[in-house]
Motif scaffolding. Structure first.
Motif, PDB file in Angstrom:
ATOM      1  N   ARG A 112       0.744  -1.051  -0.372  1.00 44.63           N
ATOM      2  CA  ARG A 112       0.083  -0.043  -0.288  1.00 44.63           C
ATOM      3  C   ARG A 112       1.065   0.889   0.401  1.00 44.63           C
ATOM      4  NH1 ARG A 112      -2.212  -3.664   3.119  1.00 44.63           N
ATOM      5  NH2 ARG A 112      -3.643  -5.022   3.186  1.00 44.63           N
ATOM      6  N   ILE A 134      -6.641   4.878  14.852  1.00 46.88           N
ATOM      7  CA  ILE A 134      -7.095   4.100  13.682  1.00 46.88           C
ATOM      8  C   ILE A 134      -8.158   4.818  12.691  1.00 46.88           C
ATOM      9  CG2 ILE A 134      -6.676   2.249  11.515  1.00 46.88           C
ATOM     10  CD1 ILE A 134      -4.275   1.187  13.712  1.00 46.88           C
ATOM     11  N   LYS A 135      -9.194   4.324  13.224  1.00 46.16           N
ATOM     12  CA  LYS A 135     -10.456   4.614  12.383  1.00 46.16           C
ATOM     13  C   LYS A 135     -10.746   6.338  12.298  1.00 46.16           C
ATOM     14  CE  LYS A 135     -15.122   2.770  11.896  1.00 46.16           C
ATOM     15  NZ  LYS A 135     -15.855   3.784  11.649  1.00 46.16           N
ATOM     16  N   ASP A 148      -8.437   7.124   9.415  1.00 42.55           N
ATOM     17  CA  ASP A 148      -8.967   6.687   8.024  1.00 42.55           C
ATOM     18  C   ASP A 148     -10.317   7.591   7.381  1.00 42.55           C
ATOM     19  OD1 ASP A 148      -8.976   3.848   5.999  1.00 42.55           O
ATOM     20  OD2 ASP A 148     -11.538   4.454   6.188  1.00 42.55           O
ATOM     21  N   GLU A 149     -11.090   7.849   8.496  1.00 41.88           N
ATOM     22  CA  GLU A 149     -12.329   8.997   7.786  1.00 41.88           C
ATOM     23  C   GLU A 149     -11.626  10.509   8.330  1.00 41.88           C
ATOM     24  OE1 GLU A 149     -15.068   7.802  11.125  1.00 41.88           O
ATOM     25  OE2 GLU A 149     -15.607   5.916  10.477  1.00 41.88           O
ATOM     26  N   ASP A 152      -3.219  10.292   4.824  1.00 39.41           N
ATOM     27  CA  ASP A 152      -2.811   9.075   3.829  1.00 39.41           C
ATOM     28  C   ASP A 152      -2.120   8.128   4.335  1.00 39.41           C
ATOM     29  OD1 ASP A 152      -3.219  10.831   1.584  1.00 39.41           O
ATOM     30  OD2 ASP A 152      -1.948  12.815   2.224  1.00 39.41           O
ATOM     31  N   ILE A 193      -0.155   6.069   7.838  1.00 39.52           N
ATOM     32  CA  ILE A 193      -0.352   5.957   9.608  1.00 39.52           C
ATOM     33  C   ILE A 193       0.445   5.383   9.673  1.00 39.52           C
ATOM     34  CG2 ILE A 193      -2.290   4.885  11.224  1.00 39.52           C
ATOM     35  CD1 ILE A 193      -4.527   5.200   9.338  1.00 39.52           C
ATOM     36  N   ARG A 200      -7.718  -4.391   9.149  1.00 34.93           N
ATOM     37  CA  ARG A 200      -7.305  -4.127   7.018  1.00 34.93           C
ATOM     38  C   ARG A 200      -9.108  -4.148   6.976  1.00 34.93           C
ATOM     39  NH1 ARG A 200      -4.698  -0.673   5.652  1.00 34.93           N
ATOM     40  NH2 ARG A 200      -2.082  -1.806   6.131  1.00 34.93           N
ATOM     41  N   THR A 227      -9.786   0.485   8.285  1.00 32.30           N
ATOM     42  CA  THR A 227      -8.786   1.250   6.381  1.00 32.30           C
ATOM     43  C   THR A 227      -7.864  -0.253   6.107  1.00 32.30           C
ATOM     44  OG1 THR A 227      -7.429   2.975   6.797  1.00 32.30           O
ATOM     45  CG2 THR A 227      -7.008   1.030   8.172  1.00 32.30           C
ATOM     46  N   GLN A 228      -7.873   1.105   4.799  1.00 29.15           N
ATOM     47  CA  GLN A 228      -7.061   0.459   3.862  1.00 29.15           C
ATOM     48  C   GLN A 228      -5.927   1.190   3.329  1.00 29.15           C
ATOM     49  OE1 GLN A 228      -6.821  -3.303   1.974  1.00 29.15           O
ATOM     50  NE2 GLN A 228      -8.622  -3.426   3.785  1.00 29.15           N
ATOM     51  N   LYS A 229      -5.900   2.158   4.377  1.00 32.51           N
ATOM     52  CA  LYS A 229      -4.421   3.117   3.609  1.00 32.51           C
ATOM     53  C   LYS A 229      -3.079   2.252   4.475  1.00 32.51           C
ATOM     54  CE  LYS A 229      -7.671   7.273   4.429  1.00 32.51           C
ATOM     55  NZ  LYS A 229      -7.972   8.238   4.459  1.00 32.51           N
ATOM     56  N   ILE A 236       0.439   1.993   6.318  1.00 29.22           N
ATOM     57  CA  ILE A 236      -0.026   1.483   8.179  1.00 29.22           C
ATOM     58  C   ILE A 236       2.291   0.992   7.714  1.00 29.22           C
ATOM     59  CG2 ILE A 236      -0.363   0.224  10.093  1.00 29.22           C
ATOM     60  CD1 ILE A 236      -2.275   2.270   9.649  1.00 29.22           C
TER      61      ILE A 236
END
Length: 257
Positions: free
Chosen positions: A4, A35-36, A39-40, A44, A46, A87, A90-92, A94
């Protein structure tokens, strides 16, 4: 295979915002909710710090958060257990950041394999030498598709920078000065240093860290790199407001506005 981090830098080359926080702070089980919320928001990347009792590169804010996290019971065992559902949240990209002694106690092979298992894309271990990485981590990182991010400072020679660039994957962490994180003097507008890096046309893009703490400093360093890492000021926000979704989003918006 690209992870990612690689995909982020393939699609974005400027104004990248990475936020750092210490796992287990302010409370042991805040990791996933932080994290959540990130993510929101308009983050870009974390970066999650795993605590250590003697974090040499970190300033008092991050040191204090590490001490509190350890008191709360945070360990790598606990962190990887928390990240099992990462996962689904988030899909950002890490990144885990911490110190070599903690990783060695956990087990180097087990650490990298766990990163792969839970979906961690990269590691930053500031006190790991390049030689030690090549000898003990490179094959493990390659096999598990985990990027190793290396640090460059104003003291790093051009020959060494090129060597670090050769063995970095993901991005290079460009330290703004020979200071500690969170220092009021950390942001040094040394355009000669920043421009030297730009003119070297390295294979990896770079993010600038140490002392970036608000919209103004973020925008300034973004002129010299692909983006920036913000840690101490975000941890101060967590200290004041806890893992409150609204305050986290407001913090990020204050950087991005």
């Amino acid at each position: 295979m690209k992870n990612r981090i690689n995909k982020l830098f393939d699609t974005k080359s400027s104004n990248i915002l990475s936020i750092y926080f210490t796992a287990g702070f302010p409370n042991l089980n805040d990791t996933l909710s932080i994290i959540k919320s990130l993510d929101e928001s308009k983050v870009d990347l974390i970066e999650i710090g795993f605590p250590y009792s003697d974090p040499l590169a970190d300033g008092p804010v991050i040191q204090e958060s590490s001490t509190k996290a350890i008191e709360n019971g945070m360990t790598l065992v606990v962190l990887f257990e928390q990240l099992k559902t990462l996962r689904t949240i988030t899909q950002k990209p890490i990144v885990l950041m911490g110190y070599l002694n903690v990783v060695m106690q956990f087990g180097e092979k087990k650490f990298i394999e766990k990163c792969n298992e839970v979906g961690v894309d990269g590691i930053i271990i500031p006190d790991m030498t390049l030689h030690y990485y090549i000898s003990n981590f490179k094959d493990l990182c390659d096999e598990n598709n985990v990027s190793n991010i290396l640090l460059v400072t104003p003291e790093t020679s051009e020959i060494r920078i090129r060597e670090l660039d050769k063995y970095s994957s993901g991005f290079i962490y460009l330290v703004s000065s020979n200071s500690i994180t969170g220092s009021a003097n950390a942001i040094s507008f040394n355009t000669e240093y920043y421009n030297k890096i730009l003119n070297m046309k390295l294979s990896n893009q770079h993010l600038i860290g140490f002392g970036v703490h608000n919209k103004e400093t973020f925008e300034i360093v973004c002129k010299f790199g692909s983006g920036a890492i913000i840690g101490s000021s975000f941890i101060n926000n967590l200290k004041e407001n806890g893992a409150n979704k609204i305050s986290i989003k407001q913090f990020v918006s204050s950087i991005r506005k």
